[in-house]
Design a protein around this motif. Structure first.
Motif, PDB file in Angstrom:
ATOM      1  N   GLY A 130     -67.833   8.929 -73.336  1.00  0.00           N
ATOM      2  CA  GLY A 130     -66.395   8.890 -73.584  1.00  0.00           C
ATOM      3  C   GLY A 130     -66.037   8.389 -74.972  1.00  0.00           C
ATOM      4  N   ARG A 131     -64.760   8.063 -75.146  1.00  0.00           N
ATOM      5  CA  ARG A 131     -64.252   7.622 -76.443  1.00  0.00           C
ATOM      6  C   ARG A 131     -64.809   6.258 -76.832  1.00  0.00           C
ATOM      7  N   TYR A 132     -64.881   6.031 -78.139  1.00  0.00           N
ATOM      8  CA  TYR A 132     -65.313   4.734 -78.659  1.00  0.00           C
ATOM      9  C   TYR A 132     -64.178   3.729 -78.521  1.00  0.00           C
ATOM     10  N   THR A 133     -64.505   2.527 -78.057  1.00  0.00           N
ATOM     11  CA  THR A 133     -63.506   1.457 -78.008  1.00  0.00           C
ATOM     12  C   THR A 133     -63.354   0.849 -79.400  1.00  0.00           C
ATOM     13  N   LYS A 134     -62.314   0.055 -79.604  1.00  0.00           N
ATOM     14  CA  LYS A 134     -62.122  -0.614 -80.895  1.00  0.00           C
ATOM     15  C   LYS A 134     -63.312  -1.508 -81.212  1.00  0.00           C
ATOM     16  N   GLU A 135     -63.834  -2.162 -80.158  1.00  0.00           N
ATOM     17  CA  GLU A 135     -64.985  -3.051 -80.352  1.00  0.00           C
ATOM     18  C   GLU A 135     -66.215  -2.260 -80.811  1.00  0.00           C
ATOM     19  N   GLU A 136     -66.420  -1.084 -80.210  1.00  0.00           N
ATOM     20  CA  GLU A 136     -67.558  -0.252 -80.594  1.00  0.00           C
ATOM     21  C   GLU A 136     -67.432   0.238 -82.031  1.00  0.00           C
ATOM     22  N   LYS A 137     -66.227   0.585 -82.439  1.00  0.00           N
ATOM     23  CA  LYS A 137     -66.020   1.049 -83.815  1.00  0.00           C
ATOM     24  C   LYS A 137     -66.354  -0.059 -84.816  1.00  0.00           C
ATOM     25  N   GLU A 138     -65.930  -1.299 -84.497  1.00  0.00           N
ATOM     26  CA  GLU A 138     -66.240  -2.423 -85.374  1.00  0.00           C
ATOM     27  C   GLU A 138     -67.746  -2.691 -85.395  1.00  0.00           C
ATOM     28  N   GLN A 139     -68.374  -2.569 -84.215  1.00  0.00           N
ATOM     29  CA  GLN A 139     -69.813  -2.728 -84.118  1.00  0.00           C
ATOM     30  C   GLN A 139     -70.532  -1.716 -84.982  1.00  0.00           C
ATOM     31  N   LEU A 140     -70.077  -0.484 -84.902  1.00  0.00           N
ATOM     32  CA  LEU A 140     -70.686   0.606 -85.659  1.00  0.00           C
ATOM     33  C   LEU A 140     -70.617   0.335 -87.159  1.00  0.00           C
ATOM     34  N   LYS A 141     -69.461  -0.148 -87.633  1.00  0.00           N
ATOM     35  CA  LYS A 141     -69.321  -0.472 -89.057  1.00  0.00           C
ATOM     36  C   LYS A 141     -70.327  -1.546 -89.477  1.00  0.00           C
ATOM     37  N   LYS A 142     -70.493  -2.576 -88.618  1.00  0.00           N
ATOM     38  CA  LYS A 142     -71.409  -3.674 -88.948  1.00  0.00           C
ATOM     39  C   LYS A 142     -72.856  -3.194 -88.975  1.00  0.00           C
ATOM     40  N   TYR A 143     -73.230  -2.385 -87.980  1.00  0.00           N
ATOM     41  CA  TYR A 143     -74.599  -1.881 -87.935  1.00  0.00           C
ATOM     42  C   TYR A 143     -74.902  -0.992 -89.138  1.00  0.00           C
ATOM     43  N   GLN A 144     -73.915  -0.166 -89.537  1.00  0.00           N
ATOM     44  CA  GLN A 144     -74.136   0.715 -90.682  1.00  0.00           C
ATOM     45  C   GLN A 144     -74.293  -0.093 -91.962  1.00  0.00           C
ATOM     46  N   ALA A 145     -73.548  -1.202 -92.075  1.00  0.00           N
ATOM     47  CA  ALA A 145     -73.660  -2.056 -93.260  1.00  0.00           C
ATOM     48  C   ALA A 145     -75.054  -2.672 -93.360  1.00  0.00           C
ATOM     49  N   VAL A 146     -75.676  -2.944 -92.203  1.00  0.00           N
ATOM     50  CA  VAL A 146     -77.009  -3.558 -92.180  1.00  0.00           C
ATOM     51  C   VAL A 146     -78.118  -2.518 -92.302  1.00  0.00           C
ATOM     52  N   HIS A 147     -77.990  -1.407 -91.547  1.00  0.00           N
ATOM     53  CA  HIS A 147     -79.073  -0.435 -91.444  1.00  0.00           C
ATOM     54  C   HIS A 147     -78.840   0.845 -92.249  1.00  0.00           C
ATOM     55  N   GLY A 148     -77.718   0.926 -92.956  1.00  0.00           N
ATOM     56  CA  GLY A 148     -77.433   2.139 -93.716  1.00  0.00           C
ATOM     57  C   GLY A 148     -77.250   3.331 -92.794  1.00  0.00           C
ATOM     58  N   ASN A 149     -77.787   4.484 -93.193  1.00  0.00           N
ATOM     59  CA  ASN A 149     -77.642   5.700 -92.381  1.00  0.00           C
ATOM     60  C   ASN A 149     -78.858   5.961 -91.483  1.00  0.00           C
ATOM     61  N   ASP A 150     -79.479   4.882 -91.032  1.00  0.00           N
ATOM     62  CA  ASP A 150     -80.578   5.011 -90.071  1.00  0.00           C
ATOM     63  C   ASP A 150     -79.954   5.177 -88.686  1.00  0.00           C
ATOM     64  N   TRP A 151     -79.476   6.416 -88.422  1.00  0.00           N
ATOM     65  CA  TRP A 151     -78.712   6.666 -87.194  1.00  0.00           C
ATOM     66  C   TRP A 151     -79.564   6.525 -85.944  1.00  0.00           C
ATOM     67  N   LYS A 152     -80.859   6.749 -86.071  1.00  0.00           N
ATOM     68  CA  LYS A 152     -81.739   6.565 -84.904  1.00  0.00           C
ATOM     69  C   LYS A 152     -81.735   5.108 -84.475  1.00  0.00           C
TER      70      LYS A 152
END
Length: 348
Positions: A130-152
């Motif tokens: 389903g849709r991403y929650t606001k919390e998930e979107k914030e989580q995603l931003k933080k993970y991308q800042a740490v791991h870059g584009n390592d989407w796996k």
């Protein structure tokens, strides 16, 4: 079988075989060539494009039967063994023992690789959350800042599929406008596309001569390059739209450009395209528009985009097929072939 012979035999079933890597050709000889020949004996053509409901059901059946004979307890284990490191060796052994490659592709006239990817998409529980929650979107931003584009890596942390997290980050990383395109946005899009096409032409030519080409010459080249543009880079240059919006808008711009012009040769070319389109669709003998490989069709016609062809087909059926809303796809194509095609050929 040597590579040249393999390509020649596969070309009968896969027109774009020249663009496939040597490694993939070797795999297709082992996994696909005998299957393709067997389907040919049955009068069944190899298919591409969107999977039909019937094919999806066959994949479910094939996966279910393999689980039964192998003793594995879930499709996720079968298709995503890396998620189960303790069982990975056993899973791979069972797949080899019970001929997983053969079983999963039974009854489906498509390349094995496409069937496998489709099965992974269908049975990945992370694809349907389903849709991403606001919390998930914030989580995603933080993970991308740490791991870059390592989407796996990020997909494992968020229990979402690789594609899902990559696409969602693309949407939320900047302020996205979902309304009508402004003149300024369209200008930015045109400028971004010109830049990446010029760079590609420079790399191909090995010189800077493309910088001196007038825009008119550049537009000719972009027809051939539009499907391979780096849309994430273009998205960054536009700033206010994510990549899918940029691609869709660019395709609509191409359609408008290709529809303009009053010169006779342009009118003749458009007429030829309509004739070829109707003939090709009729020859395919498909029952559903989802079964049409529009990309392959655009390559066969030449110098047209898939969007342009789909728009032309829509115009043909709306303009010339009576009660087209109540007809099936094959009935519409048959009508155009029987009644409209002779008229177009007479005009030509």
């Amino acid at each position: 079988m040597d590579l040249d012979t393999a390509r020649q035999e596969l070309k009968e079933f896969i027109p774009h075989v020249e663009n496939i890597s040597d490694g993939s050709i070797r795999k297709m000889v082992g996994r696909d060539l005998a299957r393709f020949k067997e389907f040919k004996k049955q009068g069944i053509a190899v298919k591409f494009g969107r999977f039909t409901q019937k094919e999806n059901n066959q994949i479910r059946k094939n996966v279910g039967e393999f689980l039964s004979i192998s003793g594995l307890d879930s499709a996720e284990k079968l298709l995503f063994p890396s998620r189960y490191p303790e069982d990975k060796e056993t899973i791979n052994r069972l797949k080899a023992e019970h001929e997983f490659c053969v079983k999963i592709s039974e009854g489906i006239p498509r390349p094995w690789r496409l069937i496998y990817y489709r099965a992974r998409k269908m049975f990945d529980p992370n694809n349907y959350k389903g849709r991403y929650t606001k919390e998930e979107k914030e989580q995603l931003k933080k993970y991308q800042a740490v791991h870059g584009n390592d989407w796996k890596k990020i997909s494992e942390l968020m229990s979402r599929s690789n594609l899902s997290v990559a696409m969602k980050f693309s949407e939320i990383k900047s302020a996205i406008n979902y309304g009508p395109w402004t003149k300024e946005e369209i200008q930015k899009l045109r400028h971004a596309v010109r830049e990446v096409i010029r760079r590609k032409l420079q790399m191909e030519d090995g010189s800077s001569s493309s910088r001196e080409q007038p825009d008119r010459d550049l537009w000719v080249d972009q027809e051939k390059l539009c499907q391979q543009l780096p849309w994430t880079e273009i998205e960054t240059k536009v700033g206010s739209r994510y990549w899918r919006q940029c691609k869709q808008k660019w395709n609509s711009i191409l359609v408008k450009k290709m529809s303009k012009g009053q010169q006779l040769h342009v009118w003749i070319k458009r007429l030829q395209n309509k004739i070829t389109l109707i003939k090709r669709l009729y020859e395919m003998k498909v029952e559903d528009a989802n079964e049409v490989n529009w990309e392959e069709l655009s390559g066969a016609i030449g110098d047209v985009t898939t969007t342009y062809l789909q728009l032309q087909f829509y115009k043909l059926k709306v303009s010339f097929v009576p009660f087209w809303q109540k007809k099936t796809f094959s009935e519409i194509v048959d009508f155009l072939f029987q009644y409209k095609l002779p008229e177009l050929e007479e005009k030509l």
